[in-house]
Design a protein around this motif. Structure first.
Motif, mmCIF file in Angstrom:
data_model
loop_
_atom_site.group_PDB
_atom_site.id
_atom_site.type_symbol
_atom_site.label_atom_id
_atom_site.label_comp_id
_atom_site.label_asym_id
_atom_site.label_seq_id
_atom_site.Cartn_x
_atom_site.Cartn_y
_atom_site.Cartn_z
ATOM 1 N N GLY A 103 5.987 26.609 19.934
ATOM 2 C CA GLY A 103 5.486 27.124 21.197
ATOM 3 C C GLY A 103 3.983 27.219 21.315
ATOM 4 N N LYS A 104 3.248 26.683 20.358
ATOM 5 C CA LYS A 104 1.789 26.719 20.437
ATOM 6 C C LYS A 104 1.286 25.643 21.399
ATOM 7 C CE LYS A 104 1.379 28.209 15.612
ATOM 8 N NZ LYS A 104 0.904 27.817 14.264
ATOM 9 N N ARG A 105 0.142 25.920 21.998
ATOM 10 C CA ARG A 105 -0.510 24.945 22.859
ATOM 11 C C ARG A 105 -1.372 24.044 21.983
ATOM 12 N NH1 ARG A 105 -3.377 29.273 26.549
ATOM 13 N NH2 ARG A 105 -3.628 30.077 24.429
ATOM 14 N N VAL A 106 -1.020 22.769 21.912
ATOM 15 C CA VAL A 106 -1.628 21.838 20.961
ATOM 16 C C VAL A 106 -2.230 20.650 21.702
ATOM 17 C CG1 VAL A 106 -1.231 20.358 18.948
ATOM 18 C CG2 VAL A 106 0.074 22.482 19.212
ATOM 19 N N ALA A 107 -3.422 20.250 21.299
ATOM 20 C CA ALA A 107 -4.026 19.002 21.787
ATOM 21 C C ALA A 107 -4.348 18.140 20.572
ATOM 22 C CB ALA A 107 -5.285 19.278 22.595
ATOM 23 N N TYR A 108 -3.734 16.954 20.516
ATOM 24 C CA TYR A 108 -3.970 16.011 19.429
ATOM 25 C C TYR A 108 -4.718 14.807 20.004
ATOM 26 C CZ TYR A 108 -3.067 12.285 16.067
ATOM 27 O OH TYR A 108 -3.213 11.253 15.188
ATOM 28 N N PHE A 109 -5.884 14.521 19.434
ATOM 29 C CA PHE A 109 -6.723 13.413 19.895
ATOM 30 C C PHE A 109 -7.058 12.483 18.743
ATOM 31 C CE2 PHE A 109 -7.840 16.656 23.041
ATOM 32 C CZ PHE A 109 -7.904 15.938 24.215
ATOM 33 N N THR A 110 -7.050 11.190 19.011
ATOM 34 C CA THR A 110 -7.827 10.286 18.166
ATOM 35 C C THR A 110 -9.254 10.332 18.701
ATOM 36 O OG1 THR A 110 -7.306 8.427 19.622
ATOM 37 C CG2 THR A 110 -5.874 8.764 17.710
ATOM 38 N N ALA A 111 -10.213 9.895 17.895
ATOM 39 C CA ALA A 111 -11.606 9.963 18.332
ATOM 40 C C ALA A 111 -11.828 9.157 19.609
ATOM 41 C CB ALA A 111 -12.528 9.450 17.220
ATOM 42 N N ASP A 112 -11.239 7.956 19.700
ATOM 43 C CA ASP A 112 -11.456 7.147 20.895
ATOM 44 C C ASP A 112 -10.808 7.780 22.113
ATOM 45 O OD1 ASP A 112 -8.906 6.582 19.907
ATOM 46 O OD2 ASP A 112 -8.882 4.570 20.754
ATOM 47 N N ARG A 113 -9.683 8.483 21.927
ATOM 48 C CA ARG A 113 -9.028 9.129 23.076
ATOM 49 C C ARG A 113 -9.841 10.325 23.566
ATOM 50 N NH1 ARG A 113 -7.913 9.242 27.023
ATOM 51 N NH2 ARG A 113 -6.002 9.505 28.228
ATOM 52 N N ASP B 98 -4.319 26.456 21.612
ATOM 53 C CA ASP B 98 -4.217 27.220 20.361
ATOM 54 C C ASP B 98 -4.622 26.380 19.150
ATOM 55 O OD1 ASP B 98 -3.101 29.580 21.562
ATOM 56 O OD2 ASP B 98 -1.204 28.491 21.748
ATOM 57 N N LEU B 99 -4.431 25.074 19.247
ATOM 58 C CA LEU B 99 -4.669 24.199 18.101
ATOM 59 C C LEU B 99 -5.247 22.877 18.578
ATOM 60 C CD1 LEU B 99 -4.309 23.230 15.135
ATOM 61 C CD2 LEU B 99 -1.919 22.755 15.674
ATOM 62 N N LEU B 100 -6.429 22.536 18.075
ATOM 63 C CA LEU B 100 -7.066 21.250 18.368
ATOM 64 C C LEU B 100 -7.029 20.390 17.114
ATOM 65 C CD1 LEU B 100 -8.759 19.307 20.148
ATOM 66 C CD2 LEU B 100 -10.800 20.457 19.250
ATOM 67 N N ILE B 101 -6.499 19.172 17.261
ATOM 68 C CA ILE B 101 -6.417 18.231 16.145
ATOM 69 C C ILE B 101 -7.135 16.955 16.555
ATOM 70 C CG2 ILE B 101 -4.880 16.916 14.639
ATOM 71 C CD1 ILE B 101 -2.725 18.994 15.178
ATOM 72 N N VAL B 102 -8.072 16.500 15.714
ATOM 73 C CA VAL B 102 -8.843 15.289 16.007
ATOM 74 C C VAL B 102 -8.802 14.371 14.788
ATOM 75 C CG1 VAL B 102 -11.083 14.337 16.639
ATOM 76 C CG2 VAL B 102 -10.359 16.542 17.580
ATOM 77 N N ASP B 103 -8.364 13.149 14.988
ATOM 78 C CA ASP B 103 -8.253 12.167 13.909
ATOM 79 C C ASP B 103 -9.410 11.178 13.987
ATOM 80 O OD1 ASP B 103 -7.282 10.814 11.751
ATOM 81 O OD2 ASP B 103 -5.522 9.977 12.759
ATOM 82 N N ASP B 104 -9.841 10.696 12.817
ATOM 83 C CA ASP B 104 -10.916 9.697 12.709
ATOM 84 C C ASP B 104 -12.195 10.175 13.376
ATOM 85 O OD1 ASP B 104 -9.631 7.747 11.186
ATOM 86 O OD2 ASP B 104 -8.609 6.924 12.925
ATOM 87 N N VAL B 105 -12.622 11.379 13.018
ATOM 88 C CA VAL B 105 -13.795 11.987 13.654
ATOM 89 C C VAL B 105 -15.052 11.161 13.433
ATOM 90 C CG1 VAL B 105 -14.413 13.422 11.665
ATOM 91 C CG2 VAL B 105 -14.996 14.203 13.962
ATOM 92 N N ASP C 100 -12.819 9.733 7.296
ATOM 93 C CA ASP C 100 -12.654 8.800 6.185
ATOM 94 C C ASP C 100 -13.516 9.141 4.981
ATOM 95 O OD1 ASP C 100 -15.140 8.127 7.143
ATOM 96 O OD2 ASP C 100 -14.750 5.969 7.307
ATOM 97 N N ARG C 101 -14.286 10.247 5.060
ATOM 98 C CA ARG C 101 -15.107 10.674 3.935
ATOM 99 C C ARG C 101 -15.426 12.156 4.116
ATOM 100 N NH1 ARG C 101 -19.794 7.171 6.765
ATOM 101 N NH2 ARG C 101 -17.889 6.246 7.549
ATOM 102 N N LEU C 102 -16.134 12.727 3.171
ATOM 103 C CA LEU C 102 -16.522 14.121 3.276
ATOM 104 C C LEU C 102 -17.332 14.368 4.538
ATOM 105 C CD1 LEU C 102 -17.551 14.853 -0.424
ATOM 106 C CD2 LEU C 102 -15.735 16.024 0.833
ATOM 107 N N ALA C 103 -17.173 15.559 5.124
ATOM 108 C CA ALA C 103 -17.874 15.868 6.365
ATOM 109 C C ALA C 103 -19.384 15.731 6.203
ATOM 110 C CB ALA C 103 -17.517 17.281 6.826
ATOM 111 N N GLY C 104 -19.915 16.152 5.058
ATOM 112 C CA GLY C 104 -21.348 16.077 4.831
ATOM 113 C C GLY C 104 -21.882 14.665 4.770
ATOM 114 N N GLU C 105 -20.996 13.672 4.576
ATOM 115 C CA GLU C 105 -21.417 12.276 4.489
ATOM 116 C C GLU C 105 -21.308 11.536 5.819
ATOM 117 O OE1 GLU C 105 -19.116 10.529 1.390
ATOM 118 O OE2 GLU C 105 -20.035 11.717 -0.199
ATOM 119 N N LEU C 106 -20.841 12.221 6.854
ATOM 120 C CA LEU C 106 -20.730 11.601 8.180
ATOM 121 C C LEU C 106 -22.072 11.721 8.891
ATOM 122 C CD1 LEU C 106 -17.249 13.043 9.209
ATOM 123 C CD2 LEU C 106 -17.734 10.742 8.374
#
Length: 505
Positions: free
Chosen positions: A228-238, A263-270, A301-307
């Motif tokens: 029942g959570k409000r979820v938004a799932y995005f790829t980076a291009d979307r 309630d929950l934001l999910i982002v892939d390939d940031v 695809d790598r550590l956040a500090g390396e982006l």
């Protein structure tokens, strides 16, 4: 996106580039007619170079959605067409777009919503009918503003929530091993935690291609929605396409409000999120959600500090939570994954049988990632069903020969180049990125820039940004200087060759 599939990572410099940002987010308005005229010139060039048949087949439905922060956003109606263009015409399309469009920061290709064309008149009518400030929902491409009242994201159309989910990517179908056990446990804990009570926020997963991070993200989204959570799932291009569409339809405020209500934001390939305005909005969204106790899950695809192409404040936020690596697949895990795939195929094809010895052999020789294991399973199925023969070790070896023999060479990263060159020349990576101009620092910096151009698909502007925000002309000067030096200095030539071999091994 073109790196994997991203033009933004392969755009060459042009001798004269006029930086034009299209929309108010960039602070300058560009006449739509001017941009469309430039786009028509791109189409004419492609038609002349490729011929009418090829152009009609592959480029006829390619459209320019807009240009924001110097990034041209192109769309096609299907994933297949996107994949085909990326695989066969990426360079040709990139060159022609750079020649005609004001897009010095890159070109991004994405899949547009199916119903966008049919609904465009209704979108425009809805925008004329009500003020932007009164909007309570996002005006998605293919959906009129204000068509639905604000409601939980799981009941919204796909465009309102981001990217559609694949029901097959659940926690139950995820194969757990030593390399992904921690990531799986964290994902399960987050998906099952009551809203606002997750102990890991944000969660940042990083891994190479085909190691399961997308599967985990989708599993989190599906389980959280089930609760029942409000979820938004995005790829980076979307995410970028949604933001650009909101700018074009003048519903950016509604877009922001909708994201902040979940309630929950999910982002892939940031790592593929580009453009100053889009990164700023992404950063503001993360801050607002975290401050409100909402959950963030991001994968790269790598550590956040390396982006380094990502805004420093976003990297800091992502690195401040739980950071988990999804490791390489060991042989035991590859056996489990392949056995799971075979079991699923046997359910649909009862006559398809593969012995444990064949499974063990395939898992031993296909060492790259889960997608190649899927490819191996599909090849074995095709061989068995088309030839009518049993799958033996000999037939399996023939069926998967291309997967074993044509592994991709090691992908070299700019960060790896900087670290190796810094170590080789006894300077720090910080020195290479700094403004210091002493001879002890300038030479390693120029060699690192030269290697970045030679061994990566990054454009000169992108390389410059990775080297402390330098201009592309600085990179071009360094590349030409090292090219000239190695043609005249044999010892330097051998040293640079050694660095290349070390990076590619």
């Amino acid at each position: 996106m073109f790196e994997r599939q991203d033009f933004g990572d392969t755009v060459e410099t042009a001798s004269v580039v006029v930086t034009i940002a299209a929309e108010e987010a960039a602070g300058i308005k560009v006449e739509e007619a001017t941009i469309q005229e430039a786009w028509e010139r791109v189409r004419r060039r492609l038609r002349a170079e490729l011929g009418e048949d090829v152009f009609s087949s592959w480029f006829g439905r390619l459209e320019l959605a807009g240009i924001v922060e110097g990034v041209a956003y192109l769309t096609v109606p299907t994933r297949f067409l996107k994949s085909w263009l990326e695989a066969h015409y990426a360079e040709r399309l990139r060159v022609n777009c750079i020649a005609e469009l004001p897009a010095p920061n890159g070109v991004l290709l994405s899949v547009r919503p199916v119903s966008r064309e049919a609904a465009a008149p209704r979108v425009e009518a809805a925008l004329r009918a009500r003020p932007v400030a009164a909007a309570s929902t996002i005006a998605e491409p293919g959906k009129p503003a204000g068509a639905n009242p604000a409601q939980p994201c799981e009941n919204d159309p796909v465009d309102a929530c981001g990217t559609a989910l694949d029901k097959r990517m659940s926690f139950q179908s995820f194969v757990v091993g030593k390399s992904n056990q921690l990531a799986f446990a964290a994902a399960e804990r987050i998906a099952g935690a009551p809203a606002g009570q997750s102990p890991y926020n944000p969660l940042y997963l990083h891994a190479g291609v085909g190691l399961g991070k997308t599967h985990l993200l989708q599993a989190i989204a599906q389980e959280a929605r089930r609760q029942g959570k409000r979820v938004a799932y995005f790829t980076a291009d979307r995410f970028m396409y949604g933001f650009v569409a909101a700018l074009k339809s003048q519903t950016a405020l509604a877009f922001k409000e909708k994201l902040r209500g979940i309630d929950l934001l999910i982002v892939d390939d940031v790592q593929f999120i580009q453009g100053k305005s889009i990164q700023q909005e992404f950063g503001h969204t993360i801050n607002a959600l975290l401050d409100a106790g909402k959950q963030i899950v991001v994968a790269g695809d790598r550590l956040a500090g390396e982006l380094e192409a990502l805004d420093e404040r976003i990297r800091s936020r992502l690195g401040g939570g739980l950071v988990v690596e999804v490791g390489e697949l060991d042989e035991a895990l590859r056996v489990k994954i392949l056995a799971s795939r075979m079991e699923a195929l046997q359910g649909a094809h009862p006559n398809f049988q593969v012995s444990p010895d064949v499974v063990a052999y395939v898992a031993r020789v296909v060492t790259t990632n889960g997608r190649d294991l899927d490819g191996a399973a599909n090849r074995l199925l095709a061989h068995a069903t088309l030839s009518g023969q049993l799958v033996t070790l000999e037939t399996a070896e023939a069926a998967i020969r291309d997967l074993v023999r044509t592994r991709e060479p090691r992908r070299v990263k700019i960060e790896d180049i900087q670290k190796l060159v810094a170590t080789r020349y006894n300077v720090s990576r910080a020195d290479i990125l700094s403004e210091r101009r002493t001879a002890a620092v300038v030479k390693p910096r120029q060699i690192a820039m030269y290697l970045s151009k030679a061994l990566t698909p990054r454009s000169l502007p992108e390389i410059g940004r990775r080297f402390g925000g330098r201009d592309h002309t600085t990179v071009l000067h360094a590349v030409r200087k090292i090219e000239k030096a190695i043609s005249e200095d044999r010892s330097l030539h051998e040293e640079v060759d050694l660095l290349k071999r070390m990076l590619q091994e």
